[in-house]
Design a protein around this motif. Structure first.
Motif, PDB file in Angstrom:
ATOM      1  N   ARG A  67     142.229   0.846  96.818  1.00  0.00           N
ATOM      2  CA  ARG A  67     143.377  -0.015  96.521  1.00  0.00           C
ATOM      3  C   ARG A  67     144.596   0.805  96.117  1.00  0.00           C
ATOM      4  N   THR A  68     144.385   1.817  95.283  1.00  0.00           N
ATOM      5  CA  THR A  68     145.501   2.648  94.832  1.00  0.00           C
ATOM      6  C   THR A  68     146.108   3.410  95.996  1.00  0.00           C
ATOM      7  N   LEU A  69     145.267   3.969  96.840  1.00  0.00           N
ATOM      8  CA  LEU A  69     145.769   4.720  97.983  1.00  0.00           C
ATOM      9  C   LEU A  69     146.553   3.825  98.933  1.00  0.00           C
ATOM     10  N   ALA A  70     146.047   2.619  99.177  1.00  0.00           N
ATOM     11  CA  ALA A  70     146.765   1.684 100.056  1.00  0.00           C
ATOM     12  C   ALA A  70     148.125   1.315  99.467  1.00  0.00           C
ATOM     13  N   PRO A  79     146.506   8.367 105.231  1.00  0.00           N
ATOM     14  CA  PRO A  79     146.116   8.316 103.819  1.00  0.00           C
ATOM     15  C   PRO A  79     145.103   9.393 103.455  1.00  0.00           C
ATOM     16  N   GLN A  80     144.162   9.705 104.357  1.00  0.00           N
ATOM     17  CA  GLN A  80     143.163  10.720 104.068  1.00  0.00           C
ATOM     18  C   GLN A  80     143.805  12.098 103.902  1.00  0.00           C
ATOM     19  N   GLU A  81     144.802  12.407 104.717  1.00  0.00           N
ATOM     20  CA  GLU A  81     145.517  13.673 104.561  1.00  0.00           C
ATOM     21  C   GLU A  81     146.234  13.727 103.213  1.00  0.00           C
ATOM     22  N   ALA A  82     146.737  12.588 102.762  1.00  0.00           N
ATOM     23  CA  ALA A  82     147.403  12.540 101.458  1.00  0.00           C
ATOM     24  C   ALA A  82     146.417  12.883 100.346  1.00  0.00           C
ATOM     25  N   VAL A  83     145.194  12.369 100.446  1.00  0.00           N
ATOM     26  CA  VAL A  83     144.173  12.646  99.430  1.00  0.00           C
ATOM     27  C   VAL A  83     143.766  14.120  99.474  1.00  0.00           C
ATOM     28  N   ILE A  84     143.616  14.680 100.662  1.00  0.00           N
ATOM     29  CA  ILE A  84     143.204  16.084 100.791  1.00  0.00           C
ATOM     30  C   ILE A  84     144.243  17.005 100.158  1.00  0.00           C
ATOM     31  N   LEU A  85     145.515  16.774 100.464  1.00  0.00           N
ATOM     32  CA  LEU A  85     146.571  17.611  99.884  1.00  0.00           C
ATOM     33  C   LEU A  85     146.714  17.346  98.386  1.00  0.00           C
ATOM     34  N   VAL A  88     122.345   7.259  92.191  1.00  0.00           N
ATOM     35  CA  VAL A  88     123.416   7.343  93.183  1.00  0.00           C
ATOM     36  C   VAL A  88     123.443   8.751  93.754  1.00  0.00           C
ATOM     37  N   ALA A  89     123.800   8.845  95.011  1.00  0.00           N
ATOM     38  CA  ALA A  89     124.010  10.151  95.634  1.00  0.00           C
ATOM     39  C   ALA A  89     125.409  10.640  95.282  1.00  0.00           C
ATOM     40  N   VAL A  90     125.676  11.887  95.576  1.00  0.00           N
ATOM     41  CA  VAL A  90     127.019  12.431  95.346  1.00  0.00           C
ATOM     42  C   VAL A  90     127.974  11.787  96.339  1.00  0.00           C
ATOM     43  N   PRO A  91     129.018  11.104  95.869  1.00  0.00           N
ATOM     44  CA  PRO A  91     129.965  10.471  96.797  1.00  0.00           C
ATOM     45  C   PRO A  91     130.888  11.519  97.423  1.00  0.00           C
ATOM     46  N   PRO A  92     131.553  11.193  98.499  1.00  0.00           N
ATOM     47  CA  PRO A  92     132.512  12.147  99.075  1.00  0.00           C
ATOM     48  C   PRO A  92     133.635  12.450  98.089  1.00  0.00           C
ATOM     49  N   ASP A  93     134.039  13.708  98.027  1.00  0.00           N
ATOM     50  CA  ASP A  93     135.191  14.030  97.197  1.00  0.00           C
ATOM     51  C   ASP A  93     136.426  13.332  97.749  1.00  0.00           C
ATOM     52  N   GLY A  94     137.254  12.860  96.830  1.00  0.00           N
ATOM     53  CA  GLY A  94     138.448  12.126  97.213  1.00  0.00           C
ATOM     54  C   GLY A  94     138.247  10.635  97.330  1.00  0.00           C
ATOM     55  N   SER A  95     136.996  10.180  97.128  1.00  0.00           N
ATOM     56  CA  SER A  95     136.723   8.739  97.268  1.00  0.00           C
ATOM     57  C   SER A  95     136.745   8.004  95.939  1.00  0.00           C
ATOM     58  N   VAL A  96     136.820   8.732  94.810  1.00  0.00           N
ATOM     59  CA  VAL A  96     136.758   8.134  93.472  1.00  0.00           C
ATOM     60  C   VAL A  96     138.103   8.272  92.783  1.00  0.00           C
ATOM     61  N   LEU A  97     138.578   7.190  92.197  1.00  0.00           N
ATOM     62  CA  LEU A  97     139.839   7.252  91.455  1.00  0.00           C
ATOM     63  C   LEU A  97     139.550   7.620  90.001  1.00  0.00           C
ATOM     64  N   PRO A  98     140.061   8.739  89.519  1.00  0.00           N
ATOM     65  CA  PRO A  98     139.866   9.088  88.107  1.00  0.00           C
ATOM     66  C   PRO A  98     140.443   8.021  87.178  1.00  0.00           C
ATOM     67  N   ASP A  99     139.636   7.576  86.241  1.00  0.00           N
ATOM     68  CA  ASP A  99     140.037   6.536  85.292  1.00  0.00           C
ATOM     69  C   ASP A  99     138.848   6.302  84.359  1.00  0.00           C
TER      70      ASP A  99
END
Length: 327
Positions: A172-175, A190-196, A138-149
Protein backbone atom coordinates in the motif's frame (compact mmCIF):
# COMPACT_ATOMS: atom_id res chain seq x y z
CA UNK A 1 -43.32 4.66 78.00
CA UNK A 2 -41.70 2.52 75.31
CA UNK A 3 -44.07 1.37 72.63
CA UNK A 4 -43.51 -2.02 71.10
CA UNK A 5 -43.62 -2.44 67.34
CA UNK A 6 -46.35 -4.60 66.03
CA UNK A 7 -45.54 -7.80 64.15
CA UNK A 8 -46.13 -6.21 60.75
CA UNK A 9 -43.92 -3.24 61.48
CA UNK A 10 -41.15 -5.51 62.79
CA UNK A 11 -41.31 -7.62 59.68
CA UNK A 12 -41.25 -4.55 57.46
CA UNK A 13 -38.24 -3.13 59.30
CA UNK A 14 -36.43 -6.44 59.09
CA UNK A 15 -37.16 -6.66 55.37
CA UNK A 16 -35.88 -3.10 54.91
CA UNK A 17 -32.66 -3.89 56.73
CA UNK A 18 -32.18 -7.05 54.73
CA UNK A 19 -32.84 -5.11 51.55
CA UNK A 20 -30.28 -2.49 52.49
CA UNK A 21 -27.74 -5.17 53.34
CA UNK A 22 -28.39 -6.91 50.04
CA UNK A 23 -28.13 -3.66 48.12
CA UNK A 24 -24.85 -2.87 49.85
CA UNK A 25 -23.52 -6.34 49.06
CA UNK A 26 -24.75 -6.05 45.49
CA UNK A 27 -23.07 -2.66 44.98
CA UNK A 28 -19.87 -3.71 46.76
CA UNK A 29 -19.64 -6.76 44.52
CA UNK A 30 -19.66 -4.41 41.53
CA UNK A 31 -17.60 -1.46 42.72
CA UNK A 32 -15.45 -3.08 45.41
CA UNK A 33 -11.96 -4.53 44.80
CA UNK A 34 -11.75 -7.75 42.82
CA UNK A 35 -9.95 -10.98 43.76
CA UNK A 36 -6.97 -10.75 41.35
CA UNK A 37 -3.74 -10.09 43.25
CA UNK A 38 -1.67 -9.06 40.21
CA UNK A 39 -2.04 -7.40 36.83
CA UNK A 40 -3.32 -9.94 34.32
CA UNK A 41 -3.55 -10.10 30.54
CA UNK A 42 -7.03 -11.12 29.41
CA UNK A 43 -8.14 -11.88 25.87
CA UNK A 44 -11.63 -11.37 24.47
CA UNK A 45 -12.06 -13.54 21.35
CA UNK A 46 -13.66 -12.07 18.27
CA UNK A 47 -17.45 -12.24 18.59
CA UNK A 48 -17.45 -13.38 22.26
CA UNK A 49 -20.47 -12.29 24.32
CA UNK A 50 -20.93 -11.52 27.99
CA UNK A 51 -21.69 -15.14 28.98
CA UNK A 52 -18.48 -16.52 27.46
CA UNK A 53 -16.34 -13.65 28.75
CA UNK A 54 -17.77 -13.85 32.30
CA UNK A 55 -17.00 -17.57 32.41
CA UNK A 56 -13.40 -16.93 31.28
CA UNK A 57 -13.02 -14.18 33.89
CA UNK A 58 -14.17 -16.57 36.62
CA UNK A 59 -11.85 -19.34 35.37
CA UNK A 60 -8.86 -16.98 35.60
CA UNK A 61 -9.82 -15.80 39.09
CA UNK A 62 -10.49 -12.24 37.99
CA UNK A 63 -14.07 -12.21 39.33
CA UNK A 64 -15.78 -14.22 42.03
CA UNK A 65 -18.85 -15.40 40.12
CA UNK A 66 -19.71 -15.38 36.44
CA UNK A 67 -23.45 -15.35 37.06
CA UNK A 68 -23.19 -12.46 39.55
CA UNK A 69 -20.98 -10.54 37.11
CA UNK A 70 -23.54 -10.97 34.32
CA UNK A 71 -26.41 -9.82 36.54
CA UNK A 72 -24.56 -6.76 37.83
CA UNK A 73 -23.32 -5.91 34.34
CA UNK A 74 -26.88 -5.88 33.00
CA UNK A 75 -28.23 -3.79 35.89
CA UNK A 76 -25.29 -1.50 36.67
CA UNK A 77 -22.98 -1.61 33.66
CA UNK A 78 -22.82 0.95 30.90
CA UNK A 79 -24.31 0.24 27.51
CA UNK A 80 -22.00 -1.03 24.79
CA UNK A 81 -20.62 -4.31 23.55
CA UNK A 82 -17.36 -6.00 24.40
CA UNK A 83 -14.30 -5.32 22.26
CA UNK A 84 -12.17 -8.12 20.85
CA UNK A 85 -8.51 -7.96 21.78
CA UNK A 86 -6.04 -8.45 24.59
CA UNK A 87 -6.49 -6.26 27.66
CA UNK A 88 -4.45 -5.55 30.76
CA UNK A 89 -6.61 -5.92 33.88
CA UNK A 90 -5.05 -4.25 36.95
CA UNK A 91 -4.63 -6.05 40.26
CA UNK A 92 -7.80 -5.94 42.41
CA UNK A 93 -9.76 -4.34 39.55
CA UNK A 94 -13.45 -4.09 40.42
CA UNK A 95 -16.04 -5.81 38.27
CA UNK A 96 -17.21 -2.39 37.13
CA UNK A 97 -13.72 -1.44 35.96
CA UNK A 98 -13.20 -4.79 34.27
CA UNK A 99 -16.34 -4.31 32.21
CA UNK A 100 -15.29 -0.75 31.31
CA UNK A 101 -11.89 -2.00 30.15
CA UNK A 102 -13.40 -4.81 28.08
CA UNK A 103 -15.79 -2.32 26.47
CA UNK A 104 -12.80 -0.28 25.29
CA UNK A 105 -13.15 2.57 27.77
CA UNK A 106 -9.53 2.01 28.80
CA UNK A 107 -6.56 1.04 26.70
CA UNK A 108 -6.12 -2.32 25.03
CA UNK A 109 -2.89 -4.13 25.87
CA UNK A 110 -0.94 -3.61 22.65
CA UNK A 111 1.68 -6.24 21.95
CA UNK A 112 4.04 -5.01 19.27
CA UNK A 113 6.74 -6.46 17.07
CA UNK A 114 8.96 -3.71 15.69
CA UNK A 115 10.82 -3.85 12.38
CA UNK A 116 13.41 -1.05 12.22
CA UNK A 117 14.24 0.64 8.94
CA UNK A 118 16.88 -1.31 7.07
CA UNK A 119 16.31 -4.64 8.85
CA UNK A 120 16.98 -7.44 6.33
CA UNK A 121 14.32 -10.09 5.89
CA UNK A 122 16.40 -12.86 7.42
CA UNK A 123 16.30 -10.87 10.67
CA UNK A 124 12.60 -10.09 10.24
CA UNK A 125 11.97 -13.83 10.20
CA UNK A 126 14.19 -14.32 13.24
CA UNK A 127 12.35 -11.59 15.12
CA UNK A 128 8.96 -13.15 14.36
CA UNK A 129 10.14 -16.65 15.31
CA UNK A 130 11.57 -15.33 18.59
CA UNK A 131 8.20 -13.91 19.69
CA UNK A 132 6.82 -16.60 22.01
CA UNK A 133 3.21 -15.36 21.94
CA UNK A 134 2.86 -16.00 18.19
CA UNK A 135 2.14 -19.37 16.63
CA UNK A 136 3.21 -21.26 13.53
CA UNK A 137 6.27 -20.70 11.38
CA UNK A 138 7.23 -18.41 8.52
CA UNK A 139 9.91 -18.62 5.86
CA UNK A 140 12.24 -15.72 5.18
CA UNK A 141 10.25 -13.25 3.04
CA UNK A 142 11.84 -11.50 0.06
CA UNK A 143 13.86 -8.46 1.00
CA UNK A 144 12.01 -5.28 0.15
CA UNK A 145 8.60 -6.85 0.75
CA UNK A 146 8.20 -5.73 4.41
CA UNK A 147 7.48 -2.17 5.51
CA UNK A 148 9.50 -1.26 8.62
CA UNK A 149 7.10 -0.22 11.39
CA UNK A 150 5.64 -1.46 14.68
CA UNK A 151 2.87 -4.03 14.28
CA UNK A 152 0.31 -4.96 16.93
CA UNK A 153 -0.63 -8.59 17.41
CA UNK A 154 -2.71 -10.73 19.74
CA UNK A 155 -1.56 -13.62 21.86
CA UNK A 156 -1.84 -16.83 19.85
CA UNK A 157 -2.00 -15.08 16.47
CA UNK A 158 -0.08 -16.76 13.66
CA UNK A 159 3.27 -15.42 12.53
CA UNK A 160 2.07 -15.74 8.95
CA UNK A 161 -0.80 -13.32 9.66
CA UNK A 162 1.54 -10.74 11.18
CA UNK A 163 3.97 -11.05 8.28
CA UNK A 164 1.10 -10.63 5.83
CA UNK A 165 0.20 -7.30 7.49
CA UNK A 166 3.80 -6.16 7.12
CA UNK A 167 3.82 -7.02 3.43
CA UNK A 168 0.39 -5.52 2.79
CA UNK A 169 1.59 -2.31 4.43
CA UNK A 170 4.57 -2.21 2.05
CA UNK A 171 2.35 -2.82 -0.99
CA UNK A 172 0.00 0.00 0.00
CA UNK A 173 2.78 2.43 0.89
CA UNK A 174 4.68 1.74 -2.31
CA UNK A 175 1.55 2.20 -4.43
CA UNK A 176 0.79 5.49 -2.69
CA UNK A 177 4.33 6.87 -3.12
CA UNK A 178 4.69 5.61 -6.69
CA UNK A 179 1.58 7.52 -7.74
CA UNK A 180 3.18 10.73 -6.40
CA UNK A 181 6.68 10.16 -7.86
CA UNK A 182 8.67 13.00 -9.41
CA UNK A 183 9.24 13.00 -13.14
CA UNK A 184 13.01 12.79 -12.71
CA UNK A 185 13.19 9.57 -10.69
CA UNK A 186 15.38 6.93 -12.33
CA UNK A 187 13.12 4.15 -11.07
CA UNK A 188 11.17 2.72 -13.98
CA UNK A 189 9.02 0.45 -11.80
CA UNK A 190 7.96 0.31 -8.17
CA UNK A 191 10.30 -2.66 -7.68
CA UNK A 192 13.26 -0.63 -8.97
CA UNK A 193 12.33 2.09 -6.48
CA UNK A 194 12.49 -0.44 -3.62
CA UNK A 195 15.84 -1.86 -4.82
CA UNK A 196 17.46 1.58 -4.98
CA UNK A 197 15.79 2.69 -1.72
CA UNK A 198 17.31 -0.35 0.02
CA UNK A 199 20.79 0.83 -1.02
CA UNK A 200 20.03 4.36 0.19
CA UNK A 201 18.77 2.93 3.49
CA UNK A 202 22.00 1.01 4.08
CA UNK A 203 24.35 3.75 2.89
CA UNK A 204 23.37 6.56 5.25
CA UNK A 205 22.33 6.75 8.86
CA UNK A 206 21.32 10.40 8.57
CA UNK A 207 17.69 10.97 7.56
CA UNK A 208 18.63 14.42 6.20
CA UNK A 209 21.01 12.79 3.69
CA UNK A 210 18.61 10.33 2.12
CA UNK A 211 17.52 12.51 -0.80
CA UNK A 212 21.13 13.53 -1.47
CA UNK A 213 22.33 9.92 -1.51
CA UNK A 214 19.39 9.05 -3.75
CA UNK A 215 20.35 11.92 -6.07
CA UNK A 216 23.97 10.72 -6.23
CA UNK A 217 23.04 7.14 -7.13
CA UNK A 218 20.46 8.39 -9.61
CA UNK A 219 23.25 10.34 -11.36
CA UNK A 220 25.45 7.24 -11.49
CA UNK A 221 22.66 5.17 -12.99
CA UNK A 222 21.96 7.81 -15.65
CA UNK A 223 25.66 7.99 -16.53
CA UNK A 224 26.08 4.22 -16.73
CA UNK A 225 28.57 4.22 -13.84
CA UNK A 226 29.09 1.45 -11.31
CA UNK A 227 27.10 2.20 -8.15
CA UNK A 228 29.93 0.81 -5.97
CA UNK A 229 27.76 0.47 -2.86
CA UNK A 230 29.53 -1.57 -0.18
CA UNK A 231 26.31 -3.08 1.27
CA UNK A 232 25.69 -4.83 -2.07
CA UNK A 233 28.97 -6.70 -1.61
CA UNK A 234 27.96 -7.88 1.85
CA UNK A 235 24.42 -9.01 1.01
CA UNK A 236 25.29 -12.25 -0.86
CA UNK A 237 27.62 -13.20 2.00
CA UNK A 238 25.37 -12.60 5.01
CA UNK A 239 21.92 -11.95 3.47
CA UNK A 240 22.11 -8.48 4.98
CA UNK A 241 23.39 -9.24 8.47
CA UNK A 242 26.45 -7.27 9.67
CA UNK A 243 29.66 -8.68 8.21
CA UNK A 244 31.64 -8.14 11.40
CA UNK A 245 34.94 -7.58 9.59
CA UNK A 246 36.45 -5.63 6.73
CA UNK A 247 35.44 -6.56 3.19
CA UNK A 248 38.02 -8.73 1.44
CA UNK A 249 39.44 -7.86 -1.97
CA UNK A 250 38.12 -11.13 -3.37
CA UNK A 251 34.62 -10.15 -2.23
CA UNK A 252 34.92 -6.75 -3.91
CA UNK A 253 35.77 -8.52 -7.16
CA UNK A 254 33.05 -11.18 -6.87
CA UNK A 255 30.61 -11.38 -9.76
CA UNK A 256 27.02 -12.06 -8.79
CA UNK A 257 23.62 -10.48 -9.12
CA UNK A 258 24.18 -8.01 -6.26
CA UNK A 259 27.76 -6.73 -6.22
CA UNK A 260 27.59 -3.24 -7.72
CA UNK A 261 31.40 -3.06 -7.90
CA UNK A 262 31.38 -5.59 -10.76
CA UNK A 263 28.07 -4.80 -12.48
CA UNK A 264 26.44 -1.73 -13.97
CA UNK A 265 22.90 -0.91 -12.89
CA UNK A 266 20.77 -2.03 -10.01
CA UNK A 267 21.12 -5.35 -8.16
CA UNK A 268 18.65 -8.04 -9.10
CA UNK A 269 16.75 -7.52 -5.84
CA UNK A 270 16.55 -5.44 -2.69
CA UNK A 271 19.31 -5.93 -0.11
CA UNK A 272 17.12 -4.98 2.88
CA UNK A 273 13.70 -3.62 3.77
CA UNK A 274 13.76 0.16 3.22
CA UNK A 275 11.55 2.52 5.16
CA UNK A 276 9.01 4.90 3.73
CA UNK A 277 11.43 7.86 3.82
CA UNK A 278 14.09 6.08 1.75
CA UNK A 279 11.53 5.07 -0.87
CA UNK A 280 10.27 8.64 -0.98
CA UNK A 281 13.86 9.90 -1.37
CA UNK A 282 14.38 7.70 -4.43
CA UNK A 283 11.12 8.92 -5.95
CA UNK A 284 12.02 12.55 -5.15
CA UNK A 285 15.83 12.69 -5.34
CA UNK A 286 17.83 15.82 -4.59
CA UNK A 287 18.86 17.94 -7.54
CA UNK A 288 22.65 17.49 -7.39
CA UNK A 289 25.69 16.91 -9.59
CA UNK A 290 27.34 14.71 -6.96
CA UNK A 291 28.80 11.40 -8.14
CA UNK A 292 30.96 10.43 -5.18
CA UNK A 293 30.70 10.27 -1.41
CA UNK A 294 32.80 9.17 1.53
CA UNK A 295 32.14 9.07 5.26
CA UNK A 296 32.92 12.25 7.18
CA UNK A 297 33.23 10.80 10.68
CA UNK A 298 29.91 12.16 11.97
CA UNK A 299 27.65 9.45 10.57
CA UNK A 300 27.20 11.44 7.38
CA UNK A 301 29.15 11.90 4.16
CA UNK A 302 31.23 14.32 2.14
CA UNK A 303 29.88 14.59 -1.40
CA UNK A 304 31.89 15.40 -4.51
CA UNK A 305 31.23 15.99 -8.19
CA UNK A 306 34.72 15.12 -9.44
CA UNK A 307 37.09 12.26 -8.76
CA UNK A 308 39.83 14.69 -7.72
CA UNK A 309 37.60 16.28 -5.09
CA UNK A 310 36.51 12.84 -3.94
CA UNK A 311 40.10 11.67 -3.53
CA UNK A 312 40.82 14.66 -1.29
CA UNK A 313 37.78 13.78 0.82
CA UNK A 314 38.95 10.18 1.04
CA UNK A 315 42.41 11.31 2.17
CA UNK A 316 40.85 13.42 4.93
CA UNK A 317 38.70 10.46 6.01
CA UNK A 318 41.70 8.13 6.25
CA UNK A 319 43.68 10.77 8.16
CA UNK A 320 40.79 11.11 10.61
CA UNK A 321 40.61 7.35 11.14
CA UNK A 322 44.37 7.14 11.60
CA UNK A 323 44.21 9.90 14.24
CA UNK A 324 41.56 7.87 16.08
CA UNK A 325 43.74 4.76 15.97
CA UNK A 326 41.37 2.90 13.65
CA UNK A 327 44.05 2.26 11.02
Amino acid sequence: MIRRLGPLRSAALAALLLGLLYAGWFLYGWYGPGPADKETAFQVPEGAGLTVVAARLEEQGLIGSASAFRLRARLLGSAGGLKAGEFSLPANASAARILAILQGQEGVLRRLVTIPEGLPSIMVQERLMAQPLLTGTVAVPPDGSVLPDSYAFQRGESRAAVLQRMQTAMDRTLAELWDKRAHDTVAKTPQEAVILAAIVEKETGKPSERRMVAGLYSNRLRNGMLLQADPTIIYPITRGKPLGRRIRQSEIQAVNGYNTYTMVGLPRGAITNPGRDSIEAVLHPAQTDALYMVADGTGGHQFATTLEEHNRNVARWFALRKAKGEL
